[in-house]
Scaffold this motif. Structure first.
Motif, PDB file in Angstrom:
ATOM      1  N   ARG A  89      -6.775   8.508   7.336  1.00 20.39           N
ATOM      2  CA  ARG A  89      -6.565   7.065   7.428  1.00 20.39           C
ATOM      3  C   ARG A  89      -7.846   6.253   7.251  1.00 20.39           C
ATOM      4  N   LEU A 107      -8.106   2.999   4.861  1.00 20.29           N
ATOM      5  CA  LEU A 107      -8.407   1.642   5.347  1.00 20.29           C
ATOM      6  C   LEU A 107      -9.533   1.005   4.539  1.00 20.29           C
ATOM      7  N   LYS A 118      -8.977  -2.469   2.637  1.00 21.52           N
ATOM      8  CA  LYS A 118      -9.841  -3.637   2.834  1.00 21.52           C
ATOM      9  C   LYS A 118     -10.484  -4.080   1.519  1.00 21.52           C
ATOM     10  N   LEU A 152      -4.660  -2.256   9.120  1.00 18.75           N
ATOM     11  CA  LEU A 152      -3.339  -1.701   8.807  1.00 18.75           C
ATOM     12  C   LEU A 152      -2.229  -2.718   9.066  1.00 18.75           C
ATOM     13  N   SER A 190      -0.152   3.736   1.735  1.00 20.51           N
ATOM     14  CA  SER A 190      -0.731   4.790   2.578  1.00 20.51           C
ATOM     15  C   SER A 190      -0.241   6.166   2.158  1.00 20.51           C
TER      16      SER A 190
END
Length: 412
Positions: free
Chosen positions: A172, A176, A180, A203, A223
């Motif tokens: 993860r 992320l 971003k 998230l 994701s």
């Protein structure tokens, strides 16, 4: 005059049949799946929720009812059920039991400060179901199957299941960074909440309900396209299990849920009505939560179901719900000897399992019969001087409008 607090409602007698219906369906189904009921306090140490739910979540930042008790301890009215169940699992050494430990809370009161709206209250009730101690995707599928079966057993129609994988601590963080990077060019077009989430909880950018943010969510990196090998295998296994179970689903890349403790699987069950508060059941896997609370690494998965929303949808879809009890027998009595006799007769009939009401004393025969009609009595037992002497009652069938005298020994 006092009124119920804003966002809290009285459940009056006419509504109790809905509540008993959803509770009994939940208990029956959970026990058929091997889940056992547990109950936790409605307040806990505030730190339990700050550590588990996440400081940057709306629940902790805006919605928790936190107070200082007389000993100076910071306490919070329970805003969700998973963290207390995990705390109980640790405190009572349930790790020594056969794993996974299958537990559920039924009609558990929860408290969140929020703007009241249809199906969302400041005091609300949940069915919370948790399976703790097994990392296999088959347990995720079992939890989803239980939730799907519950909604269908209630008689709800037009349901849809959305599922997603949000990875784990191994994959993860890299996702992320990518997320971003994508959002950086769009920050000036986002709502204020999303700008705040960009740094603190990126998230949650995918979970925004504001229309202005939806086009950016639709084009955001998914994701499920950035999973590590272990998470990808778990995801593919889950989808295979759902297909084997014949449960229709849709992969939703914007589904992340609102609490920080989720890993890998997240899911929601939605009714046909759309809207930000339409979800009736949702959950996912939370493999790191028990470790966050001071225990050993322990995999777990579960869901919560908002019972007020379930009942709202039962009413919208006009699902027939059984009445709680049969229509009563009303005893109409004239004079003090008849009242004494009526009270003893009522006590005996209640022991025999009948619902029996004495009509209000000191009213005329006509007024007492009107009362029997007003409470939807199936039968009225009329007792006067003659009935007392003969130890009998005149039984009036309120539907057929017929009447006959019956000896007391034959009344049952």
């Amino acid at each position: 005059m006092f009124k119920a607090p804003r966002g809290a409602v009285d459940v009056l007698p006419d509504e109790q049949n809905y509540w008993r219906y959803v509770e009994e369906k939940a208990a029956s189904l959970c026990e058929r799946f091997g889940y056992r009921r547990t109950d936790t306090p409605i307040f806990e140490e505030a730190g339990l929720f700050v550590r588990s739910v996440g400081e940057a979540t709306d629940v902790v930042e805006k919605e928790m009812y936190t107070f200082e008790d007389r000993s100076g301890e910071s306490m919070t009215l329970r805003p969700e059920g998973t963290a207390p169940v995990c705390r109980a699992y640790l405190e009572h050494g349930m790790h020594v039991l056969p794993q996974p430990v299958r537990l559920y809370l039924s009609r558990a009161p929860m408290f969140r400060y929020d703007r009241p709206q249809a199906g969302r209250y400041r005091q609300f009730h949940q069915l919370s179901v948790e399976a703790i101690g097994d990392p296999d995707a088959s347990v995720d599928a079992e939890i989803i199957q239980l939730g799907w079966s519950y909604a269908q057993d209630l008689g709800l129609r037009g349901l849809s299941l959305a599922v997603n994988s949000i990875g784990d601590p191994a994959c993860r963080p890299a996702y992320l960074v990518i997320l971003k990077d994508y959002y950086r060019a769009h920050l000036s077009h986002l709502c204020q909440d999303c700008r705040n989430r960009y740094e603190r909880n990126p998230l949650r950018l995918l979970d925004c309900k504001q229309e202005r943010c939806h086009p950016y969510i639709a084009s955001a990196p998914r994701s499920s396209d950035h999973l590590c090998n272990a998470c990808k295998e778990h995801w593919n296994q889950l989808l295979g299990y759902l297909e084997a179970l014949g449960i229709p689903y849709g992969a939703s890349h914007r589904l992340v849920r609102g609490l920080d403790y989720y890993t890998r699987t997240v899911f929601e069950i939605l009714p046909p009505e759309e809207g930000g508060q339409s979800t009736i059941l949702g959950g996912g896997r939370y493999d790191g939560l028990i470790q966050q609370l001071g225990g050993p690494p322990t995999p777990a998965v579960g869901f919560a179901c908002g019972l007020e929303r379930v009942i709202l949808n039962l009413k919208r879809q006009e699902v027939p719900v059984p009445e709680i009890s049969p229509r009563p027998v009303v005893i109409v009595h004239m004079g003090l000897p008849a009242t004494h006799y009526a009270m003893g007769l009522a006590a005996r009939l209640r022991k025999d399992g009948l619902t029996v009401i004495l009509a209000p004393a000191q009213r005329s025969l006509r007024a007492q019969m009107r009362y029997a009609s007003a409470v939807s009595a199936r039968y009225a037992l009329v007792i006067g001087e003659n009935e007392v002497e003969r130890r009998s009652a005149s039984v009036r069938d309120m539907d057929a409008a017929s009447q006959s005298e019956v000896p007391e020994t034959d009344l049952a």
